[in-house]
Design a protein around this motif. Structure first.
Motif, PDB file in Angstrom:
ATOM      1  N   LYS A  26      16.228  22.816  -8.094  1.00 52.17           N
ATOM      2  CA  LYS A  26      16.433  23.297  -6.732  1.00 52.17           C
ATOM      3  C   LYS A  26      16.217  22.161  -5.737  1.00 52.17           C
ATOM      4  CE  LYS A  26      14.633  27.814  -7.825  1.00 52.17           C
ATOM      5  NZ  LYS A  26      13.516  28.708  -7.591  1.00 52.17           N
TER       6      LYS A  26
ATOM      7  N   GLU B 190      25.032  26.295  -5.891  1.00 48.19           N
ATOM      8  CA  GLU B 190      24.042  27.110  -6.591  1.00 48.19           C
ATOM      9  C   GLU B 190      23.728  26.424  -7.925  1.00 48.19           C
ATOM     10  OE1 GLU B 190      25.370  31.133  -6.995  1.00 48.19           O
ATOM     11  OE2 GLU B 190      25.848  31.276  -4.854  1.00 48.19           O
ATOM     12  N   VAL B 191      22.489  26.557  -8.364  1.00 48.54           N
ATOM     13  CA  VAL B 191      22.103  26.038  -9.669  1.00 48.54           C
ATOM     14  C   VAL B 191      23.020  26.676 -10.713  1.00 48.54           C
ATOM     15  CG1 VAL B 191      20.259  26.088 -11.392  1.00 48.54           C
ATOM     16  CG2 VAL B 191      19.710  25.609  -9.005  1.00 48.54           C
ATOM     17  N   GLY B 192      23.565  25.880 -11.623  1.00 47.69           N
ATOM     18  CA  GLY B 192      24.453  26.383 -12.670  1.00 47.69           C
ATOM     19  C   GLY B 192      25.914  26.461 -12.261  1.00 47.69           C
TER      20      GLY B 192
ATOM     21  N   ASP C 288      19.569  22.694 -13.268  1.00 49.19           N
ATOM     22  CA  ASP C 288      18.602  23.681 -12.785  1.00 49.19           C
ATOM     23  C   ASP C 288      17.458  22.978 -12.048  1.00 49.19           C
ATOM     24  OD1 ASP C 288      17.302  26.042 -12.322  1.00 49.19           O
ATOM     25  OD2 ASP C 288      16.576  26.292 -14.380  1.00 49.19           O
TER      26      ASP C 288
ATOM     27  N   GLU D 295      19.279  28.815  -5.649  1.00 50.05           N
ATOM     28  CA  GLU D 295      19.527  29.861  -6.663  1.00 50.05           C
ATOM     29  C   GLU D 295      20.419  30.927  -6.083  1.00 50.05           C
ATOM     30  OE1 GLU D 295      16.515  31.568  -9.048  1.00 50.05           O
ATOM     31  OE2 GLU D 295      15.579  29.635  -9.360  1.00 50.05           O
TER      32      GLU D 295
END
Length: 168
Positions: free
Chosen positions: A139, A90-92, A137, A168
């Motif tokens: 995708k 996942e982003v982050g 960040d 996300e």
């Protein structure tokens, strides 16, 4: 006649091995000093899952300047050619990079580390703290090269490639 042929072959081999400060071509020859010694393993750990980064290119040489001429391949090309596993993140999210620092191994041990994200033709340095980094960040597919440099007993560079798919 055999002696002349032997001299010619010897001259051909010796002249073919000189470098003259050209870019080091390592398409088929990965190691130039410690006869085919593979680099240490690099593992990518995402939550509870782990996979090995692919040791794409590496070079060991008493003169590290020789190895610095070697460039990594674009990770996308490596992924297509070697069908690399793709980590889903996942982003982050925090991803851990685990380098084999074990003392039992006779493999060259790195002491400088860099992580690079390839986005198209752009190379973005990614900060690694305490063997971890935060997924940017961005995708979609993210192509990484982890550069390990050793300038101690064995001198050299190893490029490890891995791919993440960020959502996300």
């Amino acid at each position: 006649m055999k002696r002349l042929l032997l001299i010619f072959v010897t001259f051909f081999i010796v002249s073919g091995c000189t470098n003259n400060d050209e870019i080091l071509s390592i398409e088929n020859t990965q190691s130039v000093y410690v006869g085919n010694v593979e680099p240490r393993e690099v593992s990518i750990i995402i939550k509870d899952a782990a996979f090995s980064a692919y040791p794409d290119r590496f070079c060991w040489n008493k003169d590290i300047k020789v190895c610095k001429k070697m460039e990594p391949r674009h990770p996308k090309d490596v992924e297509v050619k070697h069908n690399l596993p793709i980590g889903r993140v996942e982003v982050g999210e925090v991803v851990k990079i685990q380098y084999d620092f074990s003392n039992y191994s006779t493999l060259p041990k790195g002491n400088h580390f860099e992580l690079m994200l390839y986005q198209g033709d752009e190379i973005i340095p990614i900060e690694v703290k305490e063997e971890s980094f935060i997924v940017p960040d961005i995708k979609g597919m993210q192509y990484y090269v982890y550069k390990v440099t050793s300038d101690k007993e064995y001198k050299g560079i190893a490029y490890h490639t891995f791919v993440l798919n960020a959502q996300e």
